[in-house]
Design a protein around this motif. Structure first.
Motif, PDB file in Angstrom:
ATOM      1  N   VAL A   1       0.559  -1.259   0.050  1.00 52.94           N
ATOM      2  CA  VAL A   1       0.325   0.061   0.151  1.00 52.94           C
ATOM      3  C   VAL A   1       1.035   1.533   0.070  1.00 52.94           C
ATOM      4  CG1 VAL A   1      -1.624   1.081   1.215  1.00 52.94           C
ATOM      5  CG2 VAL A   1      -1.722  -1.024   1.466  1.00 52.94           C
ATOM      6  N   GLU A   2       0.673   1.642  -1.389  1.00 54.95           N
ATOM      7  CA  GLU A   2       1.816   3.243  -1.275  1.00 54.95           C
ATOM      8  C   GLU A   2       1.132   4.362  -0.607  1.00 54.95           C
ATOM      9  OE1 GLU A   2       3.285   2.864  -4.735  1.00 54.95           O
ATOM     10  OE2 GLU A   2       4.451   1.172  -4.075  1.00 54.95           O
ATOM     11  N   PHE A   3      -0.530   4.413   0.077  1.00 49.06           N
ATOM     12  CA  PHE A   3      -1.389   5.615   0.115  1.00 49.06           C
ATOM     13  C   PHE A   3      -1.541   5.960   1.493  1.00 49.06           C
ATOM     14  CE2 PHE A   3      -4.473   2.252  -1.344  1.00 49.06           C
ATOM     15  CZ  PHE A   3      -5.386   2.355  -0.042  1.00 49.06           C
ATOM     16  N   GLU A   4      -1.821   6.995   2.149  1.00 48.74           N
ATOM     17  CA  GLU A   4      -1.767   7.449   3.593  1.00 48.74           C
ATOM     18  C   GLU A   4      -3.462   7.261   3.863  1.00 48.74           C
ATOM     19  OE1 GLU A   4       0.024   7.615   5.641  1.00 48.74           O
ATOM     20  OE2 GLU A   4       1.727   7.776   3.939  1.00 48.74           O
ATOM     21  N   VAL A   5      -4.112   7.278   4.752  1.00 50.26           N
ATOM     22  CA  VAL A   5      -5.759   6.705   5.668  1.00 50.26           C
ATOM     23  C   VAL A   5      -6.224   8.353   5.232  1.00 50.26           C
ATOM     24  CG1 VAL A   5      -6.477   6.443   6.898  1.00 50.26           C
ATOM     25  CG2 VAL A   5      -5.263   4.738   7.139  1.00 50.26           C
ATOM     26  N   ILE A   6      -5.489   8.817   4.393  1.00 50.39           N
ATOM     27  CA  ILE A   6      -6.695  10.520   4.109  1.00 50.39           C
ATOM     28  C   ILE A   6      -6.731  10.315   3.378  1.00 50.39           C
ATOM     29  CG2 ILE A   6      -3.929  11.396   4.157  1.00 50.39           C
ATOM     30  CD1 ILE A   6      -7.723  12.576   6.488  1.00 50.39           C
ATOM     31  N   ASP A   7      -5.900   9.501   2.403  1.00 49.30           N
ATOM     32  CA  ASP A   7      -5.935   9.709   1.511  1.00 49.30           C
ATOM     33  C   ASP A   7      -7.455   9.370   0.231  1.00 49.30           C
ATOM     34  OD1 ASP A   7      -3.480  11.389   0.307  1.00 49.30           O
ATOM     35  OD2 ASP A   7      -2.239   9.167   0.086  1.00 49.30           O
ATOM     36  N   LEU A   8      -7.666   7.884   2.070  1.00 51.29           N
ATOM     37  CA  LEU A   8      -8.897   6.868   1.212  1.00 51.29           C
ATOM     38  C   LEU A   8     -10.132   7.715   1.877  1.00 51.29           C
ATOM     39  CD1 LEU A   8     -10.219   4.111   0.643  1.00 51.29           C
ATOM     40  CD2 LEU A   8      -9.460   3.696   2.950  1.00 51.29           C
ATOM     41  N   LEU A   9      -9.874   8.870   2.729  1.00 47.81           N
ATOM     42  CA  LEU A   9     -11.103   9.367   3.608  1.00 47.81           C
ATOM     43  C   LEU A   9     -11.261  10.277   2.747  1.00 47.81           C
ATOM     44  CD1 LEU A   9      -9.709   9.332   7.789  1.00 47.81           C
ATOM     45  CD2 LEU A   9     -11.440   7.445   6.837  1.00 47.81           C
ATOM     46  N   GLU A  10     -10.896  10.891   2.592  1.00 44.87           N
ATOM     47  CA  GLU A  10     -11.375  12.071   1.320  1.00 44.87           C
ATOM     48  C   GLU A  10     -11.761  11.270  -0.328  1.00 44.87           C
ATOM     49  OE1 GLU A  10      -7.725  13.614   0.183  1.00 44.87           O
ATOM     50  OE2 GLU A  10      -8.043  14.994   1.708  1.00 44.87           O
ATOM     51  N   ALA A  11     -11.568  10.331  -0.302  1.00 43.77           N
ATOM     52  CA  ALA A  11     -12.187   9.902  -1.325  1.00 43.77           C
ATOM     53  C   ALA A  11     -13.565   8.953  -1.418  1.00 43.77           C
ATOM     54  CB  ALA A  11     -11.360   8.740  -2.162  1.00 43.77           C
ATOM     55  N   LEU A  12     -13.859   9.078  -0.111  1.00 41.11           N
ATOM     56  CA  LEU A  12     -14.932   8.381   0.455  1.00 41.11           C
ATOM     57  C   LEU A  12     -15.733   9.263   1.268  1.00 41.11           C
ATOM     58  CD1 LEU A  12     -13.440   4.795   2.607  1.00 41.11           C
ATOM     59  CD2 LEU A  12     -15.006   4.996  -0.218  1.00 41.11           C
ATOM     60  N   TYR A  13     -15.521  10.374   1.169  1.00 44.92           N
ATOM     61  CA  TYR A  13     -15.698  11.307   2.302  1.00 44.92           C
ATOM     62  C   TYR A  13     -17.643  12.280   1.750  1.00 44.92           C
ATOM     63  CZ  TYR A  13     -17.363  15.850   4.578  1.00 44.92           C
ATOM     64  OH  TYR A  13     -18.166  16.599   5.736  1.00 44.92           O
ATOM     65  N   ASN A  14     -17.437  11.701   0.590  1.00 41.96           N
ATOM     66  CA  ASN A  14     -18.734  13.058  -0.151  1.00 41.96           C
ATOM     67  C   ASN A  14     -19.770  11.074  -0.402  1.00 41.96           C
ATOM     68  OD1 ASN A  14     -18.124  15.190  -0.447  1.00 41.96           O
ATOM     69  ND2 ASN A  14     -17.080  14.928  -2.386  1.00 41.96           N
ATOM     70  N   ASP A  15     -19.869  10.322  -0.160  1.00 42.06           N
ATOM     71  CA  ASP A  15     -20.699   8.634  -0.594  1.00 42.06           C
ATOM     72  C   ASP A  15     -22.059   8.660   1.034  1.00 42.06           C
ATOM     73  OD1 ASP A  15     -18.748   8.340  -2.185  1.00 42.06           O
ATOM     74  OD2 ASP A  15     -18.507   6.485  -0.815  1.00 42.06           O
ATOM     75  N   GLY A  16     -22.397   9.698   1.670  1.00 41.02           N
ATOM     76  CA  GLY A  16     -23.098   9.825   2.696  1.00 41.02           C
ATOM     77  C   GLY A  16     -22.483   9.393   3.887  1.00 41.02           C
ATOM     78  N   SER A  17     -23.350  10.198   4.819  1.00 42.42           N
ATOM     79  CA  SER A  17     -22.559  10.283   6.513  1.00 42.42           C
ATOM     80  C   SER A  17     -22.907   8.689   7.071  1.00 42.42           C
ATOM     81  CB  SER A  17     -23.569  11.036   7.175  1.00 42.42           C
ATOM     82  OG  SER A  17     -25.384  10.796   6.942  1.00 42.42           O
ATOM     83  N   ASP A  18     -23.382   7.717   6.749  1.00 44.57           N
ATOM     84  CA  ASP A  18     -23.891   6.835   7.823  1.00 44.57           C
ATOM     85  C   ASP A  18     -22.369   5.895   6.583  1.00 44.57           C
ATOM     86  OD1 ASP A  18     -25.190   4.742   8.756  1.00 44.57           O
ATOM     87  OD2 ASP A  18     -24.917   3.473   6.580  1.00 44.57           O
ATOM     88  N   SER A  19     -22.222   5.937   5.608  1.00 49.08           N
ATOM     89  CA  SER A  19     -21.244   5.129   5.404  1.00 49.08           C
ATOM     90  C   SER A  19     -19.960   5.799   5.471  1.00 49.08           C
ATOM     91  CB  SER A  19     -20.776   5.796   3.859  1.00 49.08           C
ATOM     92  OG  SER A  19     -21.919   4.491   2.460  1.00 49.08           O
ATOM     93  N   PHE A  20     -19.538   6.798   5.483  1.00 46.87           N
ATOM     94  CA  PHE A  20     -18.430   7.575   6.424  1.00 46.87           C
ATOM     95  C   PHE A  20     -18.110   7.567   7.748  1.00 46.87           C
ATOM     96  CE2 PHE A  20     -16.106  11.245   7.411  1.00 46.87           C
ATOM     97  CZ  PHE A  20     -14.548  11.401   6.705  1.00 46.87           C
ATOM     98  N   VAL A  21     -19.147   7.441   8.262  1.00 48.02           N
ATOM     99  CA  VAL A  21     -19.390   7.286   9.735  1.00 48.02           C
ATOM    100  C   VAL A  21     -18.672   5.926   9.690  1.00 48.02           C
ATOM    101  CG1 VAL A  21     -20.724   6.790  12.299  1.00 48.02           C
ATOM    102  CG2 VAL A  21     -21.041   8.710  10.611  1.00 48.02           C
ATOM    103  N   ARG A  22     -18.805   4.806   9.084  1.00 46.26           N
ATOM    104  CA  ARG A  22     -18.853   3.443   9.503  1.00 46.26           C
ATOM    105  C   ARG A  22     -17.300   3.250   8.981  1.00 46.26           C
ATOM    106  NH1 ARG A  22     -22.010  -0.728  10.006  1.00 46.26           N
ATOM    107  NH2 ARG A  22     -23.656   0.270   9.568  1.00 46.26           N
ATOM    108  N   VAL A  23     -17.123   3.711   7.983  1.00 44.90           N
ATOM    109  CA  VAL A  23     -15.244   3.817   7.150  1.00 44.90           C
ATOM    110  C   VAL A  23     -14.763   4.754   8.714  1.00 44.90           C
ATOM    111  CG1 VAL A  23     -14.189   4.802   6.094  1.00 44.90           C
ATOM    112  CG2 VAL A  23     -16.283   3.933   5.478  1.00 44.90           C
ATOM    113  N   SER A  24     -14.934   5.745   8.979  1.00 48.41           N
ATOM    114  CA  SER A  24     -13.662   6.313   9.794  1.00 48.41           C
ATOM    115  C   SER A  24     -13.951   6.134  11.468  1.00 48.41           C
ATOM    116  CB  SER A  24     -14.588   8.233  10.571  1.00 48.41           C
ATOM    117  OG  SER A  24     -16.124   7.877  11.061  1.00 48.41           O
ATOM    118  N   ASN A  25     -15.422   4.706  11.792  1.00 48.76           N
ATOM    119  CA  ASN A  25     -15.314   3.696  12.953  1.00 48.76           C
ATOM    120  C   ASN A  25     -13.488   3.001  13.043  1.00 48.76           C
ATOM    121  OD1 ASN A  25     -16.718   5.736  14.213  1.00 48.76           O
ATOM    122  ND2 ASN A  25     -18.657   4.419  13.969  1.00 48.76           N
ATOM    123  N   ALA A  26     -14.298   2.069  10.819  1.00 55.61           N
ATOM    124  CA  ALA A  26     -13.436   1.386  11.213  1.00 55.61           C
ATOM    125  C   ALA A  26     -11.777   2.090  11.313  1.00 55.61           C
ATOM    126  CB  ALA A  26     -13.539   0.458   9.957  1.00 55.61           C
TER     127      ALA A  26
END
Length: 675
Positions: free
Chosen positions: A114-139
């Motif tokens: 893996v050659e990227f940071e967690v923050i990069d993945l979070l940015e890519a997923l941020y606009n997917d909806g609050s429920d999904s983003f909460v689930r991702v951030s908790n993970a």
């Protein structure tokens, strides 16, 4: 329903004020630095697009999608942010939390190239909806916590606004709750202080978590202030908030205040669940206030709150702790009659109580009954097997051990070690080693306890060299420092009656540490060398001396039996400095010894300490003291003690009355002589 904080703060006046402890920031909050973000090259973009398209086609088949994702890794494909985002979306949609956790662990650990940071993945997923983003951030938070990387979570949570988004309050709550479980209460309080700077409003769950942290830290006054903040913010407390406050008071020595608050809130129809009542019941049980604990059970039913298995478990535990098995069984029957399903926790409490009372055969019988209805586990069996082994009934223990295997109960190291201990007690070392071999074949590696039991068993049976070989094997596995192996040999030789050999081995050790002296003391106690044990204890006692509590009590008992009253009192006084609390039986034995010797000053001293520790002397102890005063002609003190006994609600028996009749006769005789 909103609750005025007036009553709560009037209650706080009864609680000792603690000095305010300033909330300290952790290092990650003190020095906030932006995370670096690597820019991926455009090479392989076409392959990435095809992988994303394939994953999207498989989005209704999450297992197939995950299999495809990992097969690509095996084939040498390097996933990037886009492909990871695609698989994470699928896992979120189907709530596959374990698989989601594993994905984030891989990213953080930089596995699979893996050659990227967690923050990069979070940015890519941020606009997917609050429920999904909460689930991702908790993970994400969970993965960092599992790896012990707390500061990194703080850094991400408090720097993401620079990347165009802020985590929802639920993500901060999740992180703080994880921190509480890990004992990182200062970090919790530091995070809580920073929430306002992000424009986030605390909700009821935030306040509950902060209250937990403050109570865990023992900051009662600060907890009251946080409750006030919640009131000012017009955040309505829920059942968890009320229960947390009551539990916090109880766990910090304010049981009566917690009880008072429980009844006050219940009277105003505040929604209190069974847990709030449970924590007060458990507190009363721990303080041996069992009647008051049962009163809470009756009270909660009048409030329309149905007791659950936790309520009855707390009560049954209390009665078992103090040896009242008949009451424990009655409560268990009452629980079952109310269609409250029993569990292994309750069952094991009852079995353990039977064994501690020496009623092992009854424990075996009840274990068989419970096994038929499927309410036992490996701990249930181990309680009874251990009791049988200690009584030398190893054959019976092996029958139960075999039944565990037949009933498909998963055995662990503790189960095997218990039976190995039984064999070692009987000197059946060959059987013990056969079981050790079976344990290893089943994939269970011996632990420190297993090795110690075997080493002591070898030493007791004249296999000193075998014991040393066994401990050397333990050393190869890196299980214990060298001094601990020496201690096992010392104690093992003493257990085998080889005190001189143990002393020779002890004196041969160079650079002896305090633990070696502790082992020699324990060994003397095991071998009933009370004089040597006493002299060694008094000579080397100091902070860090780790003699076992059982050994010290054994020495105290031995001194009492031998009539060494002065030494017994010296040892008892030294135990007070160690904060070693004797059992009520040991108090009674010590008082009896001093009374028998006519040392009523010493007896009264121990008697008063027993009471100061919150214990009520039983009938036997009172009777011994009264008889002791009779023997030394302190008749007035005897009568005073008798009256005190009656005030405690203890009914005298025939022996007590016989002693009092003797005292009356002596008074009458003295009166006749003087006239």
């Amino acid at each position: 329903m909103r609750v005025s904080t007036v009553n709560l703060f009037s209650l706080s006046k009864f609680i000792k004020h603690h000095h305010f402890i300033a909330l300290r920031s952790v290092s990650a909050l003190a020095q906030l630095k932006p995370l670096s973000s690597d820019s991926d090259s455009d090479s392989g973009a076409q392959n990435t697009t095809k992988v994303v398209e394939t994953l999207n086609r498989l989005k209704k088949k999450p297992i197939d999608a995950l299999s495809y994702f990992y097969n690509l890794i095996k084939a040498g494909f390097l996933h990037d942010v886009c492909t990871y985002a695609a698989i994470v979306r699928i896992l979120c949609h189907f709530r596959l939390n374990k698989e989601l956790d594993l994905i984030f662990l891989q990213i953080i650990r930089k596995q699979n190239n893996v050659e990227f940071e967690v923050i990069d993945l979070l940015e890519a997923l941020y606009n997917d909806g609050s429920d999904s983003f909460v689930r991702v951030s908790n993970a994400m938070v969970k993965a960092y916590v599992v790896l012990g990387m707390f500061d990194q979570v703080v850094e991400i949570l408090f720097l993401t606004e620079r990347h165009g988004f802020v985590f929802p309050i639920s993500s901060y709550n999740f992180f703080m709750n994880q921190l509480v479980h890990c004992g990182k209460v200062d970090t919790v309080l530091a995070v809580y202080q920073q929430l306002g700077s992000l424009g986030l409003s605390s909700n009821v769950y935030t306040y509950v978590i902060v209250l937990k942290a403050l109570f865990k830290k023992g900051c009662l006054q600060e907890a009251f202030e946080v409750y006030s903040e919640m009131d000012k913010a017009e955040v309505t407390p829920n059942e968890f908030a009320y229960s947390t406050f009551i539990e916090g008071l109880c766990m910090n020595g304010e049981l009566d205040s917690g009880h008072q608050l429980l009844r006050a809130w219940a009277a105003t129809k505040i929604p209190l669940g069974a847990f709030a009542y449970t924590v007060v019941i458990r507190g009363f049980c721990n303080d041996n206030r069992l009647e008051e604990a049962e009163g809470i059970l009756l009270f909660m039913e009048t409030q329309g709150v149905a007791p659950d298995v936790r309520v009855y478990s707390a009560l049954i535990s209390g009665y078992c702790k103090f040896g009242n098995i008949s009451k424990a069984l009655a409560l268990h029957s009452e629980m079952v009659s109310k269609d409250i399903k029993t569990d292994c926790v309750v069952v094991n409490l009852i079995l353990k109580c039977f064994c501690q009372l020496g009623r092992v055969s009854e424990a075996v019988h009840r274990l068989k009954e419970l096994e038929e209805i499927g309410i036992v586990d490996n701990i249930s069996y181990n309680v009874v097997v251990d009791a049988l082994c200690k009584l030398g009934r190893v054959d019976e223990a092996m029958v139960l051990f075999s039944e565990m295997k037949d009933n498909q109960i998963v055995l662990d190291v503790v189960n095997y070690t218990t039976v190995i201990y039984g064999y070692c007690l009987q000197g059946k070392l060959c059987d013990a080693l056969i079981l050790l071999k079976e344990m290893k074949e089943k994939g269970h590696e011996p632990d420190l306890v297993t090795y110690k039991i075997l080493a002591v068993g070898f030493a007791r049976c004249d296999f000193e060299q075998e014991a040393i070989d066994l401990l050397n094997d333990m050393k190869k596995q890196g299980l214990e420092p060298y001094f601990a192996r020496d201690n096992m040999i010392i104690e093992g030789l003493c257990l085998g009656g080889k005190v001189k050999e143990a002393e020779a081995f002890f004196h041969s050790l160079q650079d002896k540490c305090l633990e070696n002296y502790s082992a020699m003391f324990n060994g003397y106690c095991h071998a009933d060398c009370s004089e040597k044990a006493f002299q060694l204890f008094m000579r080397i006692f100091k902070p860090g001396f780790s003699a076992s509590k059982g050994s010290i009590f054994k020495l105290l008992n031995s001194l009492c039996i031998n009539g060494d009253n002065a030494k017994a009192k010296m040892l008892f006084d030294r135990m007070q400095t160690l904060n070693l609390e004797p059992s009520k039986i040991m108090y009674s034995k010590l008082i009896g010894t001093f009374c028998q010797a006519g040392e009523m000053g010493m007896a009264r001293s121990v008697f008063d300490i027993l009471i100061s520790r919150g214990n009520t002397p039983n009938l036997m102890t009172y009777t011994m003291m009264i008889n002791g005063y009779r023997k030394v002609n302190c008749l007035q003190k005897a009568f005073e003690l008798f009256n005190d006994m009656k005030r405690q609600g203890i009914t005298p028996d025939v022996v007590t009355y016989r002693i009092l009749f003797n005292i009356h006769s002596k008074i009458n005789l003295n009166s006749s002589s003087s006239s």
